[in-house]
Design a protein around this motif. Structure first.
Motif, PDB file in Angstrom:
ATOM      1  N   VAL A  18       0.653  -1.126  -0.515  1.00 55.56           N
ATOM      2  CA  VAL A  18      -0.367   0.017  -0.066  1.00 55.56           C
ATOM      3  C   VAL A  18       1.068   1.516  -0.017  1.00 55.56           C
ATOM      4  O   VAL A  18       0.418   2.155  -0.585  1.00 55.56           O
ATOM      5  CB  VAL A  18      -1.074  -0.139   1.043  1.00 55.56           C
ATOM      6  CG1 VAL A  18      -1.830   0.891   0.970  1.00 55.56           C
ATOM      7  CG2 VAL A  18      -1.894  -0.887   1.334  1.00 55.56           C
ATOM      8  N   GLY A  19       2.014   1.104   0.437  1.00 55.95           N
ATOM      9  CA  GLY A  19       2.940   2.567   1.170  1.00 55.95           C
ATOM     10  C   GLY A  19       3.190   2.558  -0.649  1.00 55.95           C
ATOM     11  O   GLY A  19       3.870   4.262  -0.947  1.00 55.95           O
ATOM     12  N   THR A  20       3.600   1.912  -1.215  1.00 50.25           N
ATOM     13  CA  THR A  20       3.912   1.617  -3.327  1.00 50.25           C
ATOM     14  C   THR A  20       2.578   2.753  -3.887  1.00 50.25           C
ATOM     15  O   THR A  20       3.501   2.856  -4.879  1.00 50.25           O
ATOM     16  CB  THR A  20       4.860   0.763  -2.869  1.00 50.25           C
ATOM     17  OG1 THR A  20       4.158  -0.167  -3.323  1.00 50.25           O
ATOM     18  CG2 THR A  20       6.620   1.025  -2.070  1.00 50.25           C
ATOM     19  N   ASN A  21       1.838   2.084  -3.556  1.00 52.49           N
ATOM     20  CA  ASN A  21       0.720   2.758  -4.263  1.00 52.49           C
ATOM     21  C   ASN A  21       0.772   4.387  -4.722  1.00 52.49           C
ATOM     22  O   ASN A  21       0.425   4.560  -3.392  1.00 52.49           O
ATOM     23  CB  ASN A  21      -0.430   1.692  -4.101  1.00 52.49           C
ATOM     24  CG  ASN A  21      -1.501   1.906  -5.327  1.00 52.49           C
ATOM     25  OD1 ASN A  21      -1.772   2.204  -5.875  1.00 52.49           O
ATOM     26  ND2 ASN A  21      -2.099   0.974  -4.845  1.00 52.49           N
ATOM     27  N   LYS A  22       0.839   4.568  -5.536  1.00 53.58           N
ATOM     28  CA  LYS A  22       0.924   6.202  -5.762  1.00 53.58           C
ATOM     29  C   LYS A  22      -0.468   6.677  -5.419  1.00 53.58           C
ATOM     30  O   LYS A  22      -1.362   7.912  -5.796  1.00 53.58           O
ATOM     31  CB  LYS A  22       1.312   6.375  -6.733  1.00 53.58           C
ATOM     32  CG  LYS A  22       2.453   6.418  -7.026  1.00 53.58           C
ATOM     33  CD  LYS A  22       3.200   7.517  -6.676  1.00 53.58           C
ATOM     34  CE  LYS A  22       4.917   7.247  -6.597  1.00 53.58           C
ATOM     35  NZ  LYS A  22       5.908   8.907  -6.337  1.00 53.58           N
ATOM     36  N   LYS A  23      -1.430   5.687  -6.088  1.00 53.46           N
ATOM     37  CA  LYS A  23      -3.228   5.616  -5.920  1.00 53.46           C
ATOM     38  C   LYS A  23      -3.908   5.883  -4.745  1.00 53.46           C
ATOM     39  O   LYS A  23      -4.952   6.576  -4.418  1.00 53.46           O
ATOM     40  CB  LYS A  23      -3.765   4.974  -6.571  1.00 53.46           C
ATOM     41  CG  LYS A  23      -3.491   4.516  -8.604  1.00 53.46           C
ATOM     42  CD  LYS A  23      -4.522   3.768  -8.983  1.00 53.46           C
ATOM     43  CE  LYS A  23      -4.285   3.410  -9.870  1.00 53.46           C
ATOM     44  NZ  LYS A  23      -4.557   2.268 -10.842  1.00 53.46           N
ATOM     45  N   ARG A  24      -3.539   5.775  -3.157  1.00 53.03           N
ATOM     46  CA  ARG A  24      -3.551   6.089  -1.713  1.00 53.03           C
ATOM     47  C   ARG A  24      -3.241   7.324  -1.831  1.00 53.03           C
ATOM     48  O   ARG A  24      -2.359   7.471  -2.203  1.00 53.03           O
ATOM     49  CB  ARG A  24      -2.951   4.600  -1.037  1.00 53.03           C
ATOM     50  CG  ARG A  24      -3.372   3.282  -1.638  1.00 53.03           C
ATOM     51  CD  ARG A  24      -4.396   3.690  -0.778  1.00 53.03           C
ATOM     52  NE  ARG A  24      -4.725   1.685  -1.362  1.00 53.03           N
ATOM     53  CZ  ARG A  24      -6.726   1.193  -1.505  1.00 53.03           C
ATOM     54  NH1 ARG A  24      -6.987   2.349  -1.391  1.00 53.03           N
ATOM     55  NH2 ARG A  24      -6.280  -0.302  -2.357  1.00 53.03           N
ATOM     56  N   SER A  25      -4.087   7.911  -0.514  1.00 52.01           N
ATOM     57  CA  SER A  25      -3.515   8.930   0.287  1.00 52.01           C
ATOM     58  C   SER A  25      -2.272   8.431   0.828  1.00 52.01           C
ATOM     59  O   SER A  25      -1.884   8.140   1.162  1.00 52.01           O
ATOM     60  CB  SER A  25      -4.668   9.480   1.188  1.00 52.01           C
ATOM     61  OG  SER A  25      -4.434  10.413   1.632  1.00 52.01           O
ATOM     62  N   LYS A  26      -1.394  10.181   0.804  1.00 48.61           N
ATOM     63  CA  LYS A  26      -0.348  10.281   1.224  1.00 48.61           C
ATOM     64  C   LYS A  26      -0.385   9.938   3.247  1.00 48.61           C
ATOM     65  O   LYS A  26       0.662   9.607   3.728  1.00 48.61           O
ATOM     66  CB  LYS A  26       0.249  11.544   1.482  1.00 48.61           C
ATOM     67  CG  LYS A  26       0.515  11.501  -0.253  1.00 48.61           C
ATOM     68  CD  LYS A  26       1.881  13.000  -0.229  1.00 48.61           C
ATOM     69  CE  LYS A  26       1.760  13.457  -1.710  1.00 48.61           C
ATOM     70  NZ  LYS A  26       3.099  14.808  -1.489  1.00 48.61           N
ATOM     71  N   TRP A  27      -1.506  10.282   3.273  1.00 55.74           N
ATOM     72  CA  TRP A  27      -1.714  10.053   4.466  1.00 55.74           C
ATOM     73  C   TRP A  27      -2.272   9.063   5.163  1.00 55.74           C
ATOM     74  O   TRP A  27      -1.860   8.453   6.112  1.00 55.74           O
ATOM     75  CB  TRP A  27      -3.275  11.241   5.441  1.00 55.74           C
ATOM     76  CG  TRP A  27      -3.257  12.367   5.338  1.00 55.74           C
ATOM     77  CD1 TRP A  27      -3.695  13.103   4.227  1.00 55.74           C
ATOM     78  CD2 TRP A  27      -2.506  12.811   5.735  1.00 55.74           C
ATOM     79  NE1 TRP A  27      -2.814  14.404   4.517  1.00 55.74           N
ATOM     80  CE2 TRP A  27      -2.796  14.202   5.860  1.00 55.74           C
ATOM     81  CE3 TRP A  27      -1.993  12.808   7.261  1.00 55.74           C
ATOM     82  CZ2 TRP A  27      -1.994  16.211   5.658  1.00 55.74           C
ATOM     83  CZ3 TRP A  27      -1.438  14.197   7.865  1.00 55.74           C
ATOM     84  CH2 TRP A  27      -1.113  15.418   7.646  1.00 55.74           C
ATOM     85  N   ILE A  28      -2.329   7.931   3.978  1.00 51.60           N
ATOM     86  CA  ILE A  28      -2.339   6.543   4.653  1.00 51.60           C
ATOM     87  C   ILE A  28      -1.452   5.795   4.347  1.00 51.60           C
ATOM     88  O   ILE A  28      -0.574   4.900   5.063  1.00 51.60           O
ATOM     89  CB  ILE A  28      -3.618   5.311   3.545  1.00 51.60           C
ATOM     90  CG1 ILE A  28      -4.863   6.066   4.124  1.00 51.60           C
ATOM     91  CG2 ILE A  28      -3.002   4.011   3.361  1.00 51.60           C
ATOM     92  CD1 ILE A  28      -6.105   6.071   3.475  1.00 51.60           C
ATOM     93  N   ARG A  29      -0.531   6.538   3.051  1.00 51.54           N
ATOM     94  CA  ARG A  29       0.830   5.645   2.361  1.00 51.54           C
ATOM     95  C   ARG A  29       2.207   5.798   3.744  1.00 51.54           C
ATOM     96  O   ARG A  29       2.934   4.965   4.324  1.00 51.54           O
ATOM     97  CB  ARG A  29       1.075   5.994   1.431  1.00 51.54           C
ATOM     98  CG  ARG A  29       0.669   5.733   0.200  1.00 51.54           C
ATOM     99  CD  ARG A  29       0.443   5.823  -1.246  1.00 51.54           C
ATOM    100  NE  ARG A  29       0.803   7.565  -0.942  1.00 51.54           N
ATOM    101  CZ  ARG A  29       1.946   7.826  -2.204  1.00 51.54           C
ATOM    102  NH1 ARG A  29       3.059   7.049  -1.856  1.00 51.54           N
ATOM    103  NH2 ARG A  29       2.090   9.532  -2.238  1.00 51.54           N
TER     104      ARG A  29
END
Length: 95
Positions: A18-29
């Motif tokens: 999830v941390g490397t998935n740019k589609k997720r919000s920075k607040w989650i990654r």
């Protein structure tokens, strides 16, 4: 024990995926990457600490634990380096 290992695996795998998935919000990654990094550092610190605790019992056991922790560090760096090179190669091909 198996439950603890499975939990750590879920945290590491999920956090990195999830941390490397740019589609997720920075607040989650970013917190997930921070959590995965903290788990890695905790595992390394565990091996070093156990090495110091076993030092009185036998030098070879302590050295074994320290080498195991060092191998974990080297494996982590090697994995990160390999993934980073693949990412850079993929990025250069797209341009």
């Amino acid at each position: 024990m198996e439950l603890i290992v499975a939990f750590i695996e879920i945290i590491l795998d999920g956090g990195i995926t999830v941390g490397t998935n740019k589609k997720r919000s920075k607040w989650i990654r970013y917190p997930l990457l921070l959590l995965a990094g903290a788990v890695y550092l905790g595992i390394i610190a565990f091996f070093v600490l156990v090495g110091f605790l076993v030092l009185a019992d036998g030098l070879w056991r302590a050295i074994f634990m320290w080498v195991f922790g060092l191998a974990f560090i080297i494996g982590t760096i090697w994995s990160f380096r390999t993934k980073y090179k693949a990412y850079k190669k993929k990025k250069n091909k797209l341009q």
